[in-house]
Each structure stands twice: as structure tokens, then as C-alpha cells.
Design an enzyme around this catalytic site. Structure first.
Site, PDB file in Angstrom:
ATOM      1  N   LYS A 283     -46.384 -56.166 -49.917  1.00  0.00           N
ATOM      2  CA  LYS A 283     -45.023 -56.195 -49.413  1.00  0.00           C
ATOM      3  C   LYS A 283     -45.008 -55.683 -47.975  1.00  0.00           C
ATOM      4  O   LYS A 283     -45.625 -54.666 -47.669  1.00  0.00           O
ATOM      5  CB  LYS A 283     -44.135 -55.317 -50.306  1.00  0.00           C
ATOM      6  CG  LYS A 283     -42.647 -55.548 -50.167  1.00  0.00           C
ATOM      7  CD  LYS A 283     -41.893 -54.778 -51.241  1.00  0.00           C
ATOM      8  CE  LYS A 283     -40.405 -55.049 -51.181  1.00  0.00           C
ATOM      9  NZ  LYS A 283     -39.670 -54.329 -52.255  1.00  0.00           N
ATOM     10  N   GLU A 369     -31.342 -52.907 -67.732  1.00  0.00           N
ATOM     11  CA  GLU A 369     -30.010 -52.335 -67.940  1.00  0.00           C
ATOM     12  C   GLU A 369     -29.659 -52.189 -69.418  1.00  0.00           C
ATOM     13  O   GLU A 369     -28.975 -51.230 -69.798  1.00  0.00           O
ATOM     14  CB  GLU A 369     -28.964 -53.203 -67.241  1.00  0.00           C
ATOM     15  CG  GLU A 369     -29.032 -53.180 -65.728  1.00  0.00           C
ATOM     16  CD  GLU A 369     -30.040 -54.152 -65.149  1.00  0.00           C
ATOM     17  OE1 GLU A 369     -30.218 -54.162 -63.913  1.00  0.00           O
ATOM     18  OE2 GLU A 369     -30.666 -54.911 -65.929  1.00  0.00           O
ATOM     19  N   ARG A 397     -25.288 -57.022 -67.432  1.00  0.00           N
ATOM     20  CA  ARG A 397     -26.493 -57.375 -68.167  1.00  0.00           C
ATOM     21  C   ARG A 397     -26.684 -56.493 -69.402  1.00  0.00           C
ATOM     22  O   ARG A 397     -27.456 -56.827 -70.293  1.00  0.00           O
ATOM     23  CB  ARG A 397     -27.706 -57.268 -67.242  1.00  0.00           C
ATOM     24  CG  ARG A 397     -27.651 -58.241 -66.066  1.00  0.00           C
ATOM     25  CD  ARG A 397     -28.596 -57.842 -64.935  1.00  0.00           C
ATOM     26  NE  ARG A 397     -29.986 -57.893 -65.326  1.00  0.00           N
ATOM     27  CZ  ARG A 397     -30.798 -58.917 -65.047  1.00  0.00           C
ATOM     28  NH1 ARG A 397     -30.355 -59.965 -64.389  1.00  0.00           N
ATOM     29  NH2 ARG A 397     -32.066 -58.884 -65.410  1.00  0.00           N
TER      30      ARG A 397
END
Length: 640
Positions: A283, A369, A397
Site C-alpha cells: 500500500k 459489523e 450491515r
């Protein structure tokens, strides 16, 4: 002598990219990375993820026949290079601006975006849907899902893989591993193994072996096929994915095109079954400030390309997120039962501040979640005071868990809901429009919303003290109003609002942080000779029935204001008015909500203006309601 035309300037679509020889692709990747850095330095957005997949993006569009072949990016944080290569380079500097490109993949934006994203872990499920539909229709194209290792913390990804493995559909999943380090460092040997194991010869032998063992039963199948597979995965890793029914290949160096291209060609040409290619990337790759940053410049505002210095505006008031985090710390210093839970959003929710103060009482469960909510429920059962701190759109969610595991059992889970209301550049996918409606319909639930940052401090204290059942409070992204802050929060009486300004003709009942604009509207109305009472509801459930009754009985008109969808606070007030006969005497009522549509990204001010929830919009609605005959003339005079 004039310099050669950059290769990127010659590429209008991926079809042009596919005409280039492999030897030119590294140059394309370098130019693409430079273009990405320059564009995001002006617009802000998600940078680190895109930098990490530049070579992978070039390789995918070079090897696969997009848009006929479908490449589905999970979340979409990493899709900016994809946008540049797929005909949107001329608009890339409109990214996340009003009328410009979305910060995520979006079906209505391009045929190269087969599935809209922004929430994580949806790519494999949607890709499997594409693959099954293709097979049912007798079509023949490739389907590729690109999913990051972070998104693999969500159960939905494994549900999809389990289903894909059982169906056996031809599907390619690229696992972009840029953080978890699932496998050891890649090198020449692992690249060689990946190339061999993805090749036709090995795949054909594997399939022939499976066909032969069908004639000899499960015992021989286990003795031959499983022995080969387990021996291979002992060398290369990937046993979990194999057990889910995927053929595992990797790890592959995601920045080495000589490694990537042959593997992608091999899996493109494979004819059956789901395949997972494990690609390891870095990244922030190729931009020193990002590589040196702890978060690899995951999300940035505009910045100086040379230094990487971000041009953050000076805040006039603390952010609601910071106020929440600091308030919870103060409460936790007095109450050791307080714990904080986040679903992969510690800095976005203020839980990172709490985590520094109380690391043992802070839990980041990853992009999960559903688990976060039920985990909090279990903590509540054992007498803890859990704060399940989740964005409004992400809490969607975990909705079944809120209903079944928390509300139904009346457990005292606290839900601080960040990103309530409109969120500007992130647009519809992250706008917290629906939580008041979807939580307010649940028995046992208490709902609060602060009008300003000082009220948020009080609501944190109120949530700590409330043990009778679940309680939620919502607050927006961005700064507060700059009000005087209390040293410590005071516990509010459940279901009681406050009157901010007394008037005689019109009553405004505000819920949430539109309070600042509503106060401006009251001043504008006074200039027009319309005397207005302003009340701050504080609670949507239970509503302050006595306050609503008083406002309805003593005023010509009642207007509710909220930064949420229809079906929320205004609906609760209307229900009360109707049930108690308060509409029978000609009371004029309007409920001002967010519009019944998904608003495209823009600046927050522009979005609220379009919704009619700025001061001018509020004044306009009220004047049209109580003085329609002179509305146009009056509104022109004040610019509303």
C-alpha cells in the site's frame, strides 16, 4: 529533440493497452502512478490503496478483455487507476466533486464498472452472481473479483466463497494482500511455483486425476487428489481457500509484471472451477511520503506532491468525532465497565483516542459489523457498558443483530453512530440517512441526537448511565458549532427536549445538528415579521410528548427538521399528532427531511442546500406554508 509522447497519452481505453507489448507495461505503470499522485494531490481521496494496485490494474486490463470480461473491485478505494485507464482520465481531477467522478466504482458512470461498491466484501458475491448468470445464459466471459485482505475479515466474503466452491462456477478471485502478510515474502521460487501451478499442464493433470478417481470412489479420491492438493498447499499456502473449494495460486509479487502476467493469462484460460490468486502488494507503493506514513496515505485531503504535506484547513471548532472520543475517555476514567468497539474504523469514529487511553478496553473487530453488535450484546449480558461505535451506513450491515440480539433481549448496548446525515465527497454510499427510521421502529430502543457538540458530551454521559435497554445517539462528520464546552457531561432526562427561543406564530422542532442553520432561520424569519419558537427535541424516541403538545396547541404551524430520511423523526411526531387529535384544529404541519433519493456527492453545504435544509431552505418552506400569497416576493427579498 522533442521528448517522446508518454504512453499513457496514447491510451483511451483498455483496448489500446492490450495492443502494447508486455515490455511497455512497466512504463505505463510508472506513468499511471505519477498521474494518480498528481490527480489526488488536487482532489483528495483514497491514495494509498490505488498506489498499491497500479501494476495489478495494468495487468488485469492488459490480459482480460474488459468490459466484456468483468473486473469487480471490492470497496473501490483502489479503483482510481482503473478509472484513469477506462476512459475517465480527462475527468479524474473532478473526483469526489459535485458533478464529477465518484470516489468508488459506479455502474451509471462507466461500462467498465460492472458493480457499484463503497462498502466492503461484496465483490465475490456479486462476481459469483455474474458467473452463474453467464453460465445459465450459455455465455462465455471471465469474471474477476479483486478483494483486499482487510475485506476478508468480513463474513460475507467467506459466505460467497463457500457458495462459489460448492457451485464450482468458473470464477477468479484476486486476493490483494497489502497488510496482513498471510504468506511469507515472495520471490523467484514462489513466482515460479505460481506460474507452474496455474499452467494448463498442471491444471489438466489435476482434472484428469479427478475424473479418474470418480471411477474408484471417495477413498482413492482422498488418497490421490487430496494428497496432491495438500502437498502443494504445504509448499505454497492456501489450505483454507482449498477447503472452501477454490484452487489456490500464490503468493505472487503484485508489483512484478513478469510474475503477474503469465499467472493471469493462465487463470484466464482455465476452463472450470473457482480460482484464487494471492497477490502481495505494498500500500502506498512508489510514493515515498505514503510509504513512510503509518496509514500509507489511505485517505488524504489535497497535498503538496513534492513533500506530501497535506493542506488541512484550520478547524474553527472540534469535530464531533473528537468530542465523542474525548468524552468517552472522561467517562471511562470513572467507570471501568465502559468498553469501546469499532469495526475497522478506529480513527473515523474516535475510538482510536479511547484506545490510546484504554487499550485493554478497546476492540477493533475488523470489517465485521454483525459480529461487533452481537459481541457488544454479550458484553452487556455480563454487566459491561459497551459502546458499539459504527458509522450509520455500516450499522445497516448489522441490522439483524441490532433487532434480534440487542433490542429483542433489551440489552443495554450503546450505539454511537458517526457519519449521521450527509457526508459530502463520499456521497450516497456513506450518507447516514436512514438510522433514525430503521432504529426508531424497534421496541426498547432510545434515540438521541445532539444539536451541537456540547449536547454530544451530555449524551455520552446519558448513554453511560442508561442501563434499561439499548440506546443510540447520532452525530455528523465535521466540525461542531463552536459553542462553550462543559467540563463533564450531564445526564439528560430520557425523552425530554429543550426550548431554545420563544415565539408565537410558528414552532420549529429540530432533531440533530441542523440546529445551527435552524437558529439562523429563526433570525431571518424575525426580519420577515414571523415570530418563531425554536425547540431542540434531543430525543426521537421517546419523543417529548408534552413539548410536542404545547407546540401544536399554541402555534399556527409546526415544522420538524432532521438530517435523515422520510420515516424518521418527523414521522414519529406526525404519528403522535394524529393519534392525539392534534391535527383536527387546522394545525399546519411540515416535516423537513432529506429528499427521497440517493444524493450524489458534492460539498456538504451544497448537498444540504439542495435538500432544503440550510437556513434559506428552512425559511422558504415556512413562508410558503404560512404566507403563500406573498411568498415569492418575500423570499426574493431575503435571497431564500
Amino acid at each position: 529533440m522533442a521528448s517522446a509522447t508518454p504512453l499513457l497519452d496514447t491510451l483511451s481505453t483498455p483496448a489500446d493497452l492490450r495492443l502494447l507489448p508486455d515490455t511497455k507495461l512497466a512504463q505505463v505503470a510508472d506513468e499511471l502512478r505519477a498521474e494518480l499522485i498528481d490527480a489526488v494531490s488536487l482532489t483528495g481521496g483514497h491514495l494509498g490503496s490505488g498506489l498499491g494496485v497500479v501494476e495489478l490494474t495494468v495487468a488485469l486490463h492488459h490480459v482480460f478483455n474488459t468490459p466484456r470480461d468483468k473486473v469487480i473491485w471490492d470497496v473501490g478505494h483502489q479503483a482510481y487507476p482503473h478509472k484513469i485507464l477506462t476512459g475517465r482520465r480527462d475527468r479524474i481531477r473532478t473526483l469526489r466533486k459535485g458533478g464529477g467522478l465518484s470516489g468508488f466504482t459506479k455502474r451509471s458512470e462507466s461500462v467498465y464498472d460492472p458493480f457499484g461498491a463503497a462498502h466492503s466484501s461484496t465483490s465475490i458475491s456479486s462476481a459469483l452472481g455474474y458467473a452463474v448468470a453467464r453460465d445459465l445464459k450459455g455465455d462465455d466471459f471471465n469474471v474477476v473479483a479483486v478483494i483486499g485482505d482487510g475485506s476478508m475479515s468480513a463474513g460475507m466474503a467467506y459466505e460467497a466463497m463457500n457458495n462459489a466452491g460448492a457451485l464450482g462456477s468458473r470464477l477468479i478471485v484476486i486476493l490483494n494482500d497489502n497488510d496482513m502478510s498471510i504468506a511469507p515474502p515472495v520471490g523467484a521460487m514462489s513466482a515460479y511455483l505460481a506460474r507452474i501451478l496455474s499452467g494448463r499442464t498442471y491444471l489438466s493433470l489435476r482434472d484428469i486425476g479427478k475424473q479418474l478417481t470418480k471411477h474408484f470412489g471417495a477413498t482413492i479420491d482422498n488418497a490421490i487428489t487430496r494428497a496432491v492438493e495438500h502437498a502443494r498447499t504445504f509448499v505454497t499456502g492456501g489450505t483454507l481457500f482449498e477447503e472452501l473449494g477454490f484452487y489456490y495460486i500464490g503468493p505472487v509479487d503484485g508489483h512484478n509484471l513478469d510474475h503477474l502476467l503469465p499467472v493471469l493469462r493462465n487463470v484466464r484460460d482455465a476452463k472450470d472451477g473457482p480460482i484464487l490468486v494471492h497477490v502481495v502488494t505494498q500500500k502506498g507503493k512508489g510514493y515515498a511520503p505514503a510509504e513512510a506514513s503509518a496509514d500509507r496515505y489511505h485517505g488524504v485531503v489535497s497535498f503538496d506532491v513534492e513533500t506530501g504535506t497535506q493542506k488541512k484547513a484550520k478547524a474553527n471548532a472540534p469535530s464531533y468525532t473528537k468530542v465523542f472520543g474525548e468524552s468517552l475517555i472522561k467517562e471511562a476514567e470513572r467507570d471501568e465497565r465502559i468498553v469501546a468497539i469499532t469495526a475497522a474504523m478506529p480513527s473515523g469514529t474516535g475510538v482510536d483516542l479511547f484506545g490510546k487511553a484504554f487499550p485493554a478496553r478497546t476492540f477493533d473487530v475488523g470489517i465485521a459489523e454483525q459480529h461487533a453488535v452481537t459481541f457488544a450484546a454479550g458484553l452487556a449480558c455480563e454487566g459491561m457498558r459497551p459502546f458499539a461505535t459504527i458509522y450509520s451506513t455500516f450499522l445497516q450491515r448489522g441490522y439483524d443483530q441490532v433487532v434480534h440480539d440487542v433490542a429483542l433481549q433489551n440489552l443495554p448496548v450503546r450505539f454511537p453512530i458517526d457519519r449521521a446525515g450527509l457526508v459530502g465527497a463520499d456521497g450516497a454510499t456513506h450518507a447516514g440517512s436512514f438510522d433514525t427510521a430503521y432504529l426508531g421502529c424497534l421496541p426498547n430502543m432510545v434515540l438521541m441526537a445532539p444539536g451541537d457538540e456540547a449536547e454530544l458530551v451530555h449524551m455520552v454521559a446519558t448513554a453511560v448511565a442508561y442501563d434499561a435497554g439499548p440506546i443510540a445517539f447520532r452525530y455528523p462528520r465535521g466540525e461542531g458549532l463552536g459553542v462553550d464546552m462543559p467540563e463533564r457531561g450531564q445526564i439528560l432526562e430520557i425523552g425530554k427536549g429543550r426550548v431554545m427561543h420563544e415565539g408565537t406564530r410558528v414552532a420549529i422542532l429540530n432533531y440533530g445538528t441542523r440546529l445551527g442553520e435552524t437558529m439562523k432561520a429563526v433570525e431571518m424569519l424575525a426580519e420577515l415579521g414571523i415570530s418563531t419558537t425554536l425547540a431542540d427535541a434531543r430525543f426521537a424516541k421517546p419523543i417529548d410528548a408534552a413539548l410536542v403538545d404545547r407546540l401544536a396547541k399554541n402555534h399556527e404551524a409546526l415544522i420538524t427538521i432532521e438530517e435523515g430520511s422520510i420515516g424518521g423523526f418527523g414521522s414519529f411526531v406526525l404519528h403522535h399528532l394524529a393519534a392525539n387529535g392534534l391535527l383536527d384544529n387546522g394545525l399546519k404541519v411540515r416535516t423537513l427531511t432529506l429528499p427521497d433519493l440517493f444524493q450524489d456527492h458534492d460539498s456538504p453545504d451544497a448537498m444540504y442546500r439542495a435538500a432544503g435544509l440550510d437556513a434559506a431552505g428552512i425559511v422558504s418552506s415556512i413562508v410558503r406554508l404560512v404566507e403563500p400569497s406573498r411568498a415569492e416576493r418575500v423570499l426574493r427579498s431575503v435571497g431564500a
